[in-house]
Each structure stands twice: as structure tokens, then as C-alpha cells.
Design a protein around this motif. Structure first.
Motif, PDB file in Angstrom:
ATOM      1  N   SER A 212      -6.935   3.957  -4.147  1.00 31.53           N
ATOM      2  CA  SER A 212      -6.853   2.501  -4.350  1.00 31.53           C
ATOM      3  C   SER A 212      -7.840   1.794  -3.443  1.00 31.53           C
ATOM      4  CB  SER A 212      -5.443   2.000  -4.026  1.00 31.53           C
ATOM      5  OG  SER A 212      -5.328   1.740  -2.637  1.00 31.53           O
ATOM      6  N   GLY A 213      -7.992   0.519  -3.692  1.00 35.12           N
ATOM      7  CA  GLY A 213      -8.677  -0.347  -2.740  1.00 35.12           C
ATOM      8  C   GLY A 213      -7.612  -1.212  -2.090  1.00 35.12           C
ATOM      9  N   ALA A 214      -7.999  -2.352  -1.547  1.00 33.15           N
ATOM     10  CA  ALA A 214      -7.021  -3.321  -1.041  1.00 33.15           C
ATOM     11  C   ALA A 214      -7.678  -4.687  -1.022  1.00 33.15           C
ATOM     12  CB  ALA A 214      -6.561  -2.946   0.366  1.00 33.15           C
ATOM     13  N   ASN A 215      -6.878  -5.704  -1.344  1.00 28.06           N
ATOM     14  CA  ASN A 215      -7.417  -7.058  -1.255  1.00 28.06           C
ATOM     15  C   ASN A 215      -7.386  -7.570   0.184  1.00 28.06           C
ATOM     16  OD1 ASN A 215      -6.069  -6.949  -4.182  1.00 28.06           O
ATOM     17  ND2 ASN A 215      -7.835  -8.311  -4.185  1.00 28.06           N
ATOM     18  N   PHE A 216      -6.317  -7.164   0.895  1.00 28.13           N
ATOM     19  CA  PHE A 216      -6.186  -7.579   2.295  1.00 28.13           C
ATOM     20  C   PHE A 216      -5.567  -6.437   3.079  1.00 28.13           C
ATOM     21  CE2 PHE A 216      -5.577 -11.335  -0.409  1.00 28.13           C
ATOM     22  CZ  PHE A 216      -6.637 -12.112   0.018  1.00 28.13           C
ATOM     23  N   ALA A 217      -5.840  -6.412   4.394  1.00 27.09           N
ATOM     24  CA  ALA A 217      -5.209  -5.445   5.292  1.00 27.09           C
ATOM     25  C   ALA A 217      -4.708  -6.239   6.503  1.00 27.09           C
ATOM     26  CB  ALA A 217      -6.218  -4.393   5.723  1.00 27.09           C
ATOM     27  N   VAL A 225      -2.558  -4.746   0.933  1.00 21.03           N
ATOM     28  CA  VAL A 225      -2.101  -5.608  -0.171  1.00 21.03           C
ATOM     29  C   VAL A 225      -3.034  -5.428  -1.363  1.00 21.03           C
ATOM     30  CG1 VAL A 225      -1.576  -7.989  -0.867  1.00 21.03           C
ATOM     31  CG2 VAL A 225      -1.373  -7.321   1.545  1.00 21.03           C
ATOM     32  N   VAL A 226      -2.439  -5.226  -2.542  1.00 26.18           N
ATOM     33  CA  VAL A 226      -3.218  -5.189  -3.781  1.00 26.18           C
ATOM     34  C   VAL A 226      -2.617  -6.196  -4.756  1.00 26.18           C
ATOM     35  CG1 VAL A 226      -3.575  -3.854  -5.895  1.00 26.18           C
ATOM     36  CG2 VAL A 226      -4.206  -2.859  -3.705  1.00 26.18           C
ATOM     37  N   VAL A 227      -3.455  -7.076  -5.288  1.00 24.94           N
ATOM     38  CA  VAL A 227      -2.955  -8.002  -6.314  1.00 24.94           C
ATOM     39  C   VAL A 227      -3.603  -7.623  -7.643  1.00 24.94           C
ATOM     40  CG1 VAL A 227      -2.550  -9.890  -4.704  1.00 24.94           C
ATOM     41  CG2 VAL A 227      -4.746  -9.721  -5.814  1.00 24.94           C
ATOM     42  N   GLY A 233      -1.657  -0.849 -11.246  1.00 24.19           N
ATOM     43  CA  GLY A 233      -1.854  -0.617  -9.825  1.00 24.19           C
ATOM     44  C   GLY A 233      -0.584  -0.122  -9.178  1.00 24.19           C
ATOM     45  N   ARG A 234       0.522  -0.736  -9.565  1.00 28.10           N
ATOM     46  CA  ARG A 234       1.790  -0.341  -8.942  1.00 28.10           C
ATOM     47  C   ARG A 234       2.146   1.103  -9.292  1.00 28.10           C
ATOM     48  NH1 ARG A 234       6.098  -4.929  -8.557  1.00 28.10           N
ATOM     49  NH2 ARG A 234       4.502  -5.654  -7.116  1.00 28.10           N
ATOM     50  N   SER A 280       1.402  -6.038  -4.667  1.00 23.49           N
ATOM     51  CA  SER A 280       1.995  -4.842  -4.045  1.00 23.49           C
ATOM     52  C   SER A 280       1.579  -4.779  -2.585  1.00 23.49           C
ATOM     53  CB  SER A 280       1.490  -3.577  -4.746  1.00 23.49           C
ATOM     54  OG  SER A 280       1.813  -3.626  -6.116  1.00 23.49           O
ATOM     55  N   THR A 281       2.546  -4.517  -1.725  1.00 23.87           N
ATOM     56  CA  THR A 281       2.233  -4.351  -0.299  1.00 23.87           C
ATOM     57  C   THR A 281       2.845  -3.036   0.160  1.00 23.87           C
ATOM     58  OG1 THR A 281       4.226  -5.450   0.495  1.00 23.87           O
ATOM     59  CG2 THR A 281       2.326  -6.849   0.098  1.00 23.87           C
ATOM     60  N   TRP A 282       2.161  -2.303   1.015  1.00 19.78           N
ATOM     61  CA  TRP A 282       2.729  -1.071   1.553  1.00 19.78           C
ATOM     62  C   TRP A 282       2.204  -0.830   2.961  1.00 19.78           C
ATOM     63  CZ3 TRP A 282      -1.380  -1.377  -1.589  1.00 19.78           C
ATOM     64  CH2 TRP A 282      -2.490  -0.577  -1.341  1.00 19.78           C
ATOM     65  N   SER A 283       3.065  -0.256   3.772  1.00 17.21           N
ATOM     66  CA  SER A 283       2.691   0.029   5.166  1.00 17.21           C
ATOM     67  C   SER A 283       2.982   1.499   5.435  1.00 17.21           C
ATOM     68  CB  SER A 283       3.509  -0.828   6.136  1.00 17.21           C
ATOM     69  OG  SER A 283       3.428  -2.178   5.780  1.00 17.21           O
TER      70      SER A 283
END
Ligand code: SF4
Length: 478
Positions: A212-217, A225-227, A233-234, A280-283
Motif C-alpha cells: 500500500s501507500g499512505a495519504n498521511f503518516a 492513513v489511506v483514503v 483498499g480496505r 482506513s487507519t492502522w498502527s
């Protein structure tokens, strides 16, 4: 299977070819006008839109000002959450890391959720060379991949394709790489989306590794965060055992609350929606829930070079909403491929030279000139990137990089003009011959590329000096 931007011609050549494609221009005009009307409507609903833009610009600017600290905080937060952090200086390093992790799990395929950073580094081709297949799962990316094509828009990579073309691509190619398109597939958007869903489902259920990529970290919490709009994506982020996220270092924001303005600015500026259908957010790793091994590749690949550019560093605020593309008169006519990069349009015209450097590659050097400097991009940018100013600065850098050697005709003309304006005697002489010179200049073969598309104005019958002298500064009637 998908094309590559390597070896693309300079912008003027690519643009000329694109301008000859009427279908492309029709598709682009329809798509960009639709998105931009939607955007204008939802932006008008927000009374404090300008304050929101300032807040968004402030969040990103603050993160960039202290980037090293925020990245170290992000690394520590991710590791606390049991993610493995990798640092990649360039595309080769990033591709090698992704391939090594994939191979370590004995996998020969990955599913991908839309990630421009992975297109930037040529990940699909690098994996293919190592015997690993990469399957795009975003609908538009899937269309691009099946069509052996290249993305031409940040948000809608297949914007240059219409429905009939997409149906043909699905019918022709889906069967080669998995579940074929249904018999009698039409070009209704719902039918096309359903065919893509069926085709992708078996890949989602089978894949062990996702990229994946990410829109924000978010640095303080180690949250990525991926929108997105489709929900694919999910599936990528939750179903496979291993998740590898390739994240440009400029995606970092300091705190969780910094997401507030960003998640309000992004959907309205990109898809023209009030909020994203899927955020989607994941840590890191959550035992028993989602991927049990998470890798984060923090990618530089020219970003620190861009950061060092005093005027251009603001380009790293970009949240890839694509609003600047949709209002750009140049992009609307030539489309994204002419920019020779996964980052097209006004932002691509500055981001590519800033990340790659000028003076080496004619294709990169041509990009800052791919603009009329009308300023529409600056007006719509949700994080207030002053693209026109950066373009002008980059043009100066390109000129500086090519100083020396055989002077160009334009440089000779400018030198001549400078010498003429520096002396009143020479200027007077030039004025006297301007009228005659205009007629001659029109006929010179050397001038025809310029005069072929423009009118060379006729000089006045009498120069200002001659008039001043004859009328004694206007005291005598003419
Ligand atoms: S430069 Fe601004 S308008 Fe263009 S894609 Fe980036 S954030 Fe959006």
C-alpha cells in the motif's frame, strides 16, 4: 504488464502528439469539467474554506520544518506498535526491500492498493523482473494495468479512457491474468465495476502479501492513513498476512489532531465529496486482527533534494488531491502522459524537476514551461502551494543550468535587446528601423516558428521620440 514512463520525450513533443488525439481531448474535457464543478459546489458550502486552507498549509509546513524529528518520532511509534521500519534512499532500495520481504514469505504475487509512490519507483516492473506479479486493485489502476497503459491523472489514472474502451480492455485482457470478464459485458459503469470486483476477489482471497501507500503518516501515534472511494483498499489492508506500506517521507504530520483539516480539505478538493467513503487507519500489528506482519518503507527518492529548495520546498505540502490538474488549461488539452511522470499537471511540472534536479534530462527541464502561468492551480490548491512562483523559479534554474556552450537564438536576441535598451542612441536607431524590420522579420525563415502561431505587431508610423521632436513635446498641434 503496464507501461513505463522511462524514455518519454520532452513535453513539447509529447504534447503535440496528444493534441492530435481528439478522443483524448473529449474524454479529458468531460471528466475534468465534471470533477471541477463538483468540487466548486462542495467547497462553496464551507464558509471558512480559506481558514481551512491556511490550517492545512500550516500543518504540512510545520511538519516539513522539523521533518527529521517527526520522522524519528514516527519510526519509534511504529516500532512500538510492532511494525518494521525501513529507510529507502532511492527507488532501487525501496524496490529491493519490498521484493525481499515478499520473497521471505515465499510469495510470487502481491495485491496493491493505489499508491503513487510505488508507480514513481517502478515497483511493478522491479517485482516482475524478480518473478513476482503485482496486481493493482484500484479500479482505475486495474484498467491502466490491463491496458498496458500509463496513469494520466492523480485521482483518476484512467481518465483518458471512456466506457467503451474500458469494456474492450476488460474483455480482451481479464482472461489472460485471472477470472475473465462476464459474457456480453456492457459499458454500463455498474457492470464494469462488478466485473472488476469479481476479477479481483480471487486475488484478494489468495494473496499473502499486500503493498500500500499512505495519504498521511501520524508521527505521535505511528498511524498510517489511506483514503479511497471503492473499499478495495480496505480489503488489501486487512486480508493478507503481510502488509508493506511504501510512504514518501513528506507524508508525515506531527499529531493525530493534524489530520482534522487534512481530512476535511482532501475529499472536497479531490472527488468533490464532503468526506471520503473509506478512511482506513492502522498502527502496526494488532494480534489476531489484520496483517500480522507490517513493514513501512520510508522513501526519500529526491524528496530531501526538493526540501533543500527554498522556493520549491512548498511542493512537498501536496496532498495529491488533483484539483490543480482539473483546472489547468494545459492539462485539459494534453492530458497526463505528456508530462512523462506519474505526477502530471501543474504539481507534476514542479515536483518532478524538484525531486530529480534540473540540467540533466531535457524531459525534466521542459516541465516548468508546461504552463501558461494563469494561476488557477494556486487558487484551488487546498494547501496553498504557489505553483506559478515555483514554476518561474524553476525556469530560472533551468536557464542557469544551461549557461555556457553555444548560445541559443533566444539568448542572442535577449542580449541584443539589452544592449539596444542600454543606449538612447541605439534605441533611437532601432526605432527608426522598426517598421521596416517588422516586415523583414516576418519573412525570415528563422522567425517563422514564432510568427506561425502569433501576430507580429506592425511598428508605429512614427516613433515617440520623432513625435516629441516634431511637436516639441506636444506643444504644437500635430
Ligand atoms: S498541488 Fe495542491 S491542488 Fe495540486 S494536487 Fe497537490 S494539493 Fe492538490
Amino acid at each position: 504488464m503496464s507501461g513505463t514512463f522511462v524514455g518519454m520525450p520532452a513535453f513539447p513533443t509529447a504534447a503535440r502528439e496528444a493534441l492530435g488525439n481528439t478522443q483524448l481531448r473529449r474524454n479529458l474535457a468531460h471528466a475534468t469539467h465534471t470533477i471541477r464543478d463538483k468540487r466548486a459546489k462542495v467547497v462553496a458550502e464551507v464558509e471558512d474554506w480559506e481558514d481551512l486552507r491556511l490550517a492545512g498549509a500550516g500543518v504540512k509546513e510545520a511538519a516539513l520544518r522539523d521533518l527529521a524529528t517527526h520522522l524519528e518520532t514516527l519510526e519509534a511509534s511504529l516500532e512500538r506498535a510492532r511494525a518494521t521500519v525501513h529507510w529507502a534512499r532511492d527507488a532501487d532500495e525501496a524496490c529491493r526491500i519490498v521484493a525481499d520481504v515478499t520473497r521471505a514469505h515465499g510469495a510470487d504475487e502481491v495485491v496493491k492498493v493505489k499508491s503513487m509512490a510505488t508507480v514513481e519507483i517502478g515497483l511493478n516492473e522491479a517485482l516482475e523482473a524478480r518473478g513476482i506479479a503485482a496486481w493493482e486493485t484500484d479500479l482505475a489502476e486495474l484498467i491502466v494495468q490491463l491496458g498496458d497503459d500509463l496513469p494520466s491523472h492523480i485521482l483518476v489514472p484512467a481518465i483518458h479512457r471512456n466506457r467503451a474502451e474500458i469494456r474492450e480492455i476488460f474483455r480482451r485482457r481479464m482472461g489472460d491474468v485471472g477470472r475473465p470478464a462476464p459474457e456480453g459485458l456492457g459499458d454500463d459503469p455498474a457492470a464494469l465495476a462488478s466485473a472488476a470486483r469479481e476479477h479481483l476477489r480471487e486475488k484478494f482471497l489468495r494473496a499473502k502479501v499486500a503493498v500500500s501507500g499512505a495519504n498521511f503518516a501520524v508521527a505521535e501515534t505511528g498511524t498510517l492513513v489511506v483514503v479511497e472511494s471503492e473499499g478495495n483498499g480496505r480489503m488489501c489492508l486487512t486480508l493478507p498476512e503481510v502488509l508493506i506500506s511504501v510512504v514518501g517521507i513528506e507524508k508525515v504530520v506531527a499529531t493525530w489532531s493534524d489530520l482534522d483539516p487534512m481530512l476535511r480539505l482532501l475529499p472536497r478538493s479531490s472527488t468533490g465529496e464532503r468526506m471520503n467513503p473509506y478512511t482506513s487507519t492502522w498502527s502496526g500489528v494488532t494480534p489476531g486482527d489484520g496483517p500480522q506482519e507490517v513493514h513501512v518503507v520510508l522513501l526519500d527518492n529526491g524528496r530531501t533534494r526538493a526540501l533543500a529548495d527554498e522556493v520549491g520546498r512548498q511542493a512537498l505540502r501536496c496532498i495529491r488531491c488533483s484539483a490543480c490538474l482539473n483546472v489547468c488549461p494545459v492539462y485539459e488539452r494534453v492530458g497526463g502522459h505528456a508530462y512523462g511522470s506519474v505526477y502530471p499537471g501543474p504539481i507534476g511540472a514542479i515536483l518532478n524537476p524538484l525531486m530529480k534536479g534540473v540540467g540533466e534530462d531535457p524531459q525534466v527541464d521542459s516541465l516548468p514551461y508546461a504552463s501558461s502561468l494563469c494561476g488557477a492551480c494556486y487558487e484551488v490548491c487546498p494547501v496553498k502551494i504557489d505553483i506559478p512562483s515555483v514554476l518561474v523559479d524553476l525556469r530560472a534554474q533551468v536557464v542557469d543550468a544551461h549557461r555556457g556552450g553555444t548560445p541559443k537564438l533566444e539568448a542572442v536576441a535577449m542580449k541584443g535587446a539589452s544592449s539596444t535598451f542600454a543606449s538612447s542612441k541605439r534605441l533611437g536607431f532601432a526605432e527608426r528601423f522598426a517598421r521596416l524590420g517588422t516586415g523583414l522579420a516576418r519573412r525570415l525563415p528563422i522567425a517563422t516558428p514564432w510568427t506561425g502561431a502569433r501576430d507580429l505587431p506592425q511598428g508605429p508610423t512614427e516613433s515617440f521620440r520623432a513625435w516629441w521632436k516634431r511637436t516639441d513635446g506636444g506643444r504644437f498641434n500635430e
